[in-house]
Design a protein around this motif. Structure first.
Motif, PDB file in Angstrom:
ATOM      1  N   GLU A 143      48.664  34.556  43.069  1.00 50.35           N
ATOM      2  CA  GLU A 143      49.821  33.760  42.656  1.00 50.35           C
ATOM      3  C   GLU A 143      49.513  32.263  42.657  1.00 50.35           C
ATOM      4  N   LYS A 144      48.427  31.853  43.311  1.00 52.35           N
ATOM      5  CA  LYS A 144      48.035  30.441  43.350  1.00 52.35           C
ATOM      6  C   LYS A 144      47.102  30.055  42.207  1.00 52.35           C
ATOM      7  N   GLY A 145      46.603  31.041  41.495  1.00 54.95           N
ATOM      8  CA  GLY A 145      45.618  30.800  40.452  1.00 54.95           C
ATOM      9  C   GLY A 145      44.520  31.842  40.544  1.00 54.95           C
ATOM     10  N   TYR A 146      43.427  31.596  39.863  1.00 50.35           N
ATOM     11  CA  TYR A 146      42.311  32.537  39.874  1.00 50.35           C
ATOM     12  C   TYR A 146      41.218  32.076  40.832  1.00 50.35           C
ATOM     13  N   VAL A 147      40.649  33.040  41.531  1.00 49.68           N
ATOM     14  CA  VAL A 147      39.472  32.817  42.358  1.00 49.68           C
ATOM     15  C   VAL A 147      38.257  33.296  41.570  1.00 49.68           C
ATOM     16  N   LYS A 155      42.631  38.841  50.137  1.00 51.19           N
ATOM     17  CA  LYS A 155      44.025  38.616  50.502  1.00 51.19           C
ATOM     18  C   LYS A 155      44.786  37.930  49.368  1.00 51.19           C
ATOM     19  N   GLY A 156      45.904  38.531  48.980  1.00 53.70           N
ATOM     20  CA  GLY A 156      46.741  37.948  47.939  1.00 53.70           C
ATOM     21  C   GLY A 156      46.331  38.312  46.528  1.00 53.70           C
ATOM     22  N   ALA A 157      45.308  39.150  46.381  1.00 58.60           N
ATOM     23  CA  ALA A 157      44.843  39.523  45.042  1.00 58.60           C
ATOM     24  C   ALA A 157      45.875  40.378  44.322  1.00 58.60           C
ATOM     25  N   GLU A 158      46.081  40.078  43.048  1.00 58.44           N
ATOM     26  CA  GLU A 158      46.984  40.864  42.207  1.00 58.44           C
ATOM     27  C   GLU A 158      46.221  41.712  41.199  1.00 58.44           C
ATOM     28  N   SER A 159      45.057  41.242  40.806  1.00 59.43           N
ATOM     29  CA  SER A 159      44.175  42.000  39.913  1.00 59.43           C
ATOM     30  C   SER A 159      42.807  41.339  39.963  1.00 59.43           C
ATOM     31  N   ALA A 160      41.828  41.985  39.356  1.00 58.77           N
ATOM     32  CA  ALA A 160      40.483  41.404  39.306  1.00 58.77           C
ATOM     33  C   ALA A 160      39.748  41.941  38.090  1.00 58.77           C
ATOM     34  N   SER A 161      38.763  41.185  37.670  1.00 56.58           N
ATOM     35  CA  SER A 161      37.925  41.611  36.553  1.00 56.58           C
ATOM     36  C   SER A 161      36.701  42.341  37.068  1.00 56.58           C
ATOM     37  N   GLU A 212      41.257  44.190  35.153  1.00 50.75           N
ATOM     38  CA  GLU A 212      40.608  45.501  35.053  1.00 50.75           C
ATOM     39  C   GLU A 212      40.686  46.302  36.345  1.00 50.75           C
ATOM     40  N   ILE A 213      40.861  45.623  37.465  1.00 48.53           N
ATOM     41  CA  ILE A 213      40.894  46.302  38.763  1.00 48.53           C
ATOM     42  C   ILE A 213      42.245  46.024  39.415  1.00 48.53           C
ATOM     43  N   LYS A 214      42.926  47.066  39.834  1.00 43.04           N
ATOM     44  CA  LYS A 214      44.248  46.917  40.447  1.00 43.04           C
ATOM     45  C   LYS A 214      44.124  46.377  41.871  1.00 43.04           C
ATOM     46  N   LYS A 215      45.205  45.743  42.336  1.00 40.41           N
ATOM     47  CA  LYS A 215      45.151  45.037  43.618  1.00 40.41           C
ATOM     48  C   LYS A 215      44.836  45.942  44.802  1.00 40.41           C
ATOM     49  N   ASP A 216      45.230  47.205  44.735  1.00 43.33           N
ATOM     50  CA  ASP A 216      44.968  48.115  45.854  1.00 43.33           C
ATOM     51  C   ASP A 216      43.477  48.342  46.083  1.00 43.33           C
ATOM     52  N   ALA A 217      42.682  48.078  45.051  1.00 42.65           N
ATOM     53  CA  ALA A 217      41.238  48.325  45.153  1.00 42.65           C
ATOM     54  C   ALA A 217      40.443  47.037  45.385  1.00 42.65           C
TER      55      ALA A 217
END
Length: 220
Positions: free
Chosen positions: A109-113, A48-54, A39-44
């Motif tokens: 890329e390593k999995g979900y945090v 570190k290393g985030a590609e997306s977030a809920s 739901e949230i793009k990596k730029d926001a």
């Protein structure tokens, strides 16, 4: 038959912490569920290393007397260090949702945090302490109270979420307890904290059991 004896002996010598169960089968809606977490793009995202977030979510067991309680952190959390990072021990189940019951799934890329999205430890993430000891939970299950809340990433901070027919399963992707999954002590006691019941009983289990399934909802 003699040729099989060495193989059997080797299997018995492998520590239980190195024996991980297979990942649970995903339900047909798994792909759509995972897409819904982006739901949230990596730029926001400040990670570190985030590609997306809920957006913030709650996680609740689907069985036992703790059904409908919320993954949270006790007010009695114990402070410590892990890999040089500040951590607290005391990931719990709470009978009522508060700000500290909200969590964010961050894709890397390593999995979900899994990161706290509110409360005193807002921004801290759920990690694994490999030094935690195992113990039996009934006659057929081994568990470990290895989950910690860390101020930043440690060696084992990443999870594989799988949506199953019964609920979401969260599986460790690295370390001594790779392949182990979230669980909780169904018979553990609870105590009162600020007007709600809290049980300090969230664990890792060596295989998927009834307590490994969680209902995931948008935080209110």
């Amino acid at each position: 038959m003699k040729s099989f004896i060495p193989i059997l002996l080797v299997s018995f010598l492998i520590p239980v912490s190195q024996l991980s169960a297979e990942s649970p089968p995903a339900v047909e809606g798994h792909k759509a569920f995972m897409e819904g977490l982006r739901e949230i793009k990596k730029d926001a995202i400040k990670f570190k290393g985030a590609e997306s977030a809920s957006n913030p979510r709650t996680l609740s067991p689907v069985v036992s007397r703790f059904k409908g309680w919320f993954i949270d952190i006790t007010e009695k959390a114990k402070s410590g260090k892990l890999d040089g990072v500040d951590v607290v021990e005391g990931i719990s189940l709470a009978s009522k949702s508060r700000a500290s019951s909200s969590w964010q799934f961050i894709e890397t890329e390593k999995g979900y945090v899994v990161r706290a999205a509110g409360g005193k430890y807002n921004g801290w993430i759920i990690v694994i302490d490999d030094s935690a000891k195992t113990r039996p939970e009934g006659p057929n299950l081994t568990v470990t109270p290895a989950l910690r809340l860390a101020k930043s990433a440690t060696a084992n901070s990443y999870w594989k979420p799988t949506l199953t027919k019964q609920g979401l399963v969260l599986e460790a992707t690295s370390g001594k307890y790779k392949g182990w999954v979230w669980d909780f002590g169904g018979g553990d006691p609870s105590h009162e904290e600020s007007g709600r019941q809290v049980a300090i009983n969230v664990l890792l289990a060596e295989k998927v059991v009834a307590g490994s399934y969680f209902d995931v909802q948008a935080s209110k």
